[in-house]
Motif scaffolding. Structure first.
Motif, PDB file in Angstrom:
ATOM      1  N   LYS A  65       0.775  -1.113  -0.026  1.00  0.00           N
ATOM      2  CA  LYS A  65      -0.041   0.141   0.102  1.00  0.00           C
ATOM      3  C   LYS A  65       0.830   1.441  -0.143  1.00  0.00           C
ATOM      4  N   LYS A  66       1.792   1.182   0.640  1.00  0.00           N
ATOM      5  CA  LYS A  66       2.677   2.209   1.071  1.00  0.00           C
ATOM      6  C   LYS A  66       3.520   2.674  -0.376  1.00  0.00           C
ATOM      7  N   THR A  67       4.187   1.562  -1.033  1.00  0.00           N
ATOM      8  CA  THR A  67       4.914   1.826  -2.180  1.00  0.00           C
ATOM      9  C   THR A  67       3.788   2.265  -3.370  1.00  0.00           C
ATOM     10  N   PRO A 117       2.291 -14.130 -12.784  1.00  0.00           N
ATOM     11  CA  PRO A 117       1.584 -12.986 -11.965  1.00  0.00           C
ATOM     12  C   PRO A 117       1.101 -13.288 -10.919  1.00  0.00           C
ATOM     13  N   GLY A 118       0.982 -12.431  -9.782  1.00  0.00           N
ATOM     14  CA  GLY A 118       0.352 -12.548  -8.700  1.00  0.00           C
ATOM     15  C   GLY A 118      -0.073 -11.234  -8.269  1.00  0.00           C
ATOM     16  N   ALA A 129      -1.615  -5.619  -8.843  1.00  0.00           N
ATOM     17  CA  ALA A 129      -1.772  -4.435  -8.694  1.00  0.00           C
ATOM     18  C   ALA A 129      -1.005  -3.216  -9.322  1.00  0.00           C
ATOM     19  N   PHE A 130       0.067  -3.614  -9.526  1.00  0.00           N
ATOM     20  CA  PHE A 130       1.170  -2.584 -10.526  1.00  0.00           C
ATOM     21  C   PHE A 130       0.738  -2.608 -12.030  1.00  0.00           C
ATOM     22  N   GLN A 131       0.073  -3.578 -12.543  1.00  0.00           N
ATOM     23  CA  GLN A 131      -0.234  -3.749 -13.838  1.00  0.00           C
ATOM     24  C   GLN A 131      -1.351  -2.766 -13.733  1.00  0.00           C
ATOM     25  N   SER A 132      -2.284  -2.687 -12.869  1.00  0.00           N
ATOM     26  CA  SER A 132      -3.564  -1.833 -12.841  1.00  0.00           C
ATOM     27  C   SER A 132      -2.897  -0.577 -12.554  1.00  0.00           C
ATOM     28  N   PHE A 133      -2.043  -0.211 -11.871  1.00  0.00           N
ATOM     29  CA  PHE A 133      -1.308   0.891 -11.711  1.00  0.00           C
ATOM     30  C   PHE A 133      -0.957   1.608 -12.876  1.00  0.00           C
ATOM     31  N   ALA A 156       9.250  -3.488 -10.746  1.00  0.00           N
ATOM     32  CA  ALA A 156       8.904  -3.707  -9.378  1.00  0.00           C
ATOM     33  C   ALA A 156       9.662  -4.866  -8.739  1.00  0.00           C
ATOM     34  N   SER A 157      10.321  -5.139  -7.714  1.00  0.00           N
ATOM     35  CA  SER A 157      11.024  -6.360  -7.223  1.00  0.00           C
ATOM     36  C   SER A 157      10.361  -6.939  -6.328  1.00  0.00           C
ATOM     37  N   LEU A 158      10.509  -8.270  -6.614  1.00  0.00           N
ATOM     38  CA  LEU A 158       9.441  -9.372  -5.881  1.00  0.00           C
ATOM     39  C   LEU A 158      10.184 -10.487  -5.433  1.00  0.00           C
ATOM     40  N   PHE A 159       9.918 -11.099  -4.492  1.00  0.00           N
ATOM     41  CA  PHE A 159      10.085 -12.524  -4.053  1.00  0.00           C
ATOM     42  C   PHE A 159       9.293 -13.479  -4.804  1.00  0.00           C
ATOM     43  N   GLU A 160      10.031 -14.027  -5.811  1.00  0.00           N
ATOM     44  CA  GLU A 160       8.982 -15.081  -6.576  1.00  0.00           C
ATOM     45  C   GLU A 160       9.014 -16.465  -6.077  1.00  0.00           C
ATOM     46  N   LYS A 161       7.729 -16.994  -6.126  1.00  0.00           N
ATOM     47  CA  LYS A 161       7.559 -18.466  -5.891  1.00  0.00           C
ATOM     48  C   LYS A 161       7.352 -19.077  -7.303  1.00  0.00           C
TER      49      LYS A 161
END
Length: 292
Positions: A22-24, A66-67, A72-76, A86-91
């Motif tokens: 939310k903050k990001t 995608p997750g 959220a960032f695609q919508s943004f 955007a940097s993520l921890f991917e499973k």
């Protein structure tokens, strides 16, 4: 587009992944209002830097791509017409995890991913426990606002990574980052450590005639107690000759908004033709671990 504007998001992270997202997103919105059209997060922004310990429970922080965060960032991106890194921890699969950056174009399309290639293993940076080395190779993407390359943190120290990305036409190299001091070492080694980090990345800009954008977090994080890590902030953008165009503070939450003239990449590479003069016939030993 010849002129683009970066928005680099430097901030502290809490132990609440939902609050961090939310903050990001809120910071990204503020960057857009200030004119940014290329947004980049810091490394693993959805959590505190959990690699300070080897604990299986931290794998629960990972998500598919995608997750939730990607969507959220695609919508943004679609809403505001901006590009997002955007940097993520991917499973990726059961037992298979990566430190991954997603690249989203201004229409919300997921252009691709970059999986961190160089994985460190140092005191309080136990990343080999969590992350499988990347298998995407070094890549560049055409976006609405220029051709960009993305590398992640420990990749910063490797000129080969920057070169191979720049050789694909990248005009801007983004480095989402989470790096800081061991508080007990800061007085003796802190200035040299930070100086080396900044210098090596500025040298990538010089050697490749491109822009470099490094995005780091701030604050002291102690998810496992002890001294923890004091992140040194100081996110920055280097110009095509390695000059510092903008730099954030050590300990303040900041949105670094920096306009860039992409035409300068062609001008620099023409006047300093390092790519032209490379002796590719003499570099075969770079594929060896060491020359005895």
């Amino acid at each position: 587009m010849s002129t683009v504007t970066l928005g680099l998001l430097q901030h502290a992270c809490s132990a609440d992944p939902a609050a961090n997202l939310k903050k990001t997103l809120a910071l990204a919105e503020r960057a857009v209002k200030r004119g940014a059209n290329l947004i980049c997060t810091q490394e693993l922004f959805r959590s505190q830097y959990f690699c300070q310990a080897e604990k299986h429970e931290y794998f629960g922080l990972a998500e598919p791509i995608p997750g939730p965060s990607t969507k959220a960032f695609q919508s943004f991106a679609r809403k505001h017409g901006v590009v997002v890194v955007a940097s993520l921890f991917e499973k990726r699969a059961a037992g298979l995890y990566h430190n991954t950056a997603v690249i989203i174009d201004a229409d919300g399309k997921l252009l691709g991913v970059y999986r961190k290639m160089h994985i460190p293993d140092d005191p309080l940076y136990y990343e080999k426990f969590y992350f499988t080395p990347g298998d995407t190779g070094f890549r560049a993407w055409d976006t609405k606002f220029g051709r960009i390359g993305v590398l992640v943190c420990w990749d910063q120290w490797y000129p080969e990574a920057a070169r191979l990305t720049a050789m694909q036409g990248a005009e801007i190299l983004f480095y989402p980052t989470a790096i800081g001091w061991h508080p007990g070492e800061k007085q003796e080694h802190g200035a040299n450590q930070h100086g080396a980090w900044e210098t090596i990345q500025r040298s990538h800009a010089v050697a490749n005639g491109c822009y470099v954008a490094a995005v780091n977090r701030i604050g002291v994080e102690r998810p496992e107690g002890g001294d923890g890590i004091e992140f040194w902030g100081q996110s920055f953008v280097a110009g095509t000759s390695g000059q510092i165009l903008a730099k954030a503070s050590v300990d303040q939450e900041e949105i670094l908004v920096v306009p860039l003239e992409l035409g300068q990449v062609d001008t620099t590479r023409t006047h300093w033709p390092f790519l032209r003069d490379r002796r590719i016939d003499a570099y075969e030993n770079l594929t060896r671990r060491f020359i005895d």
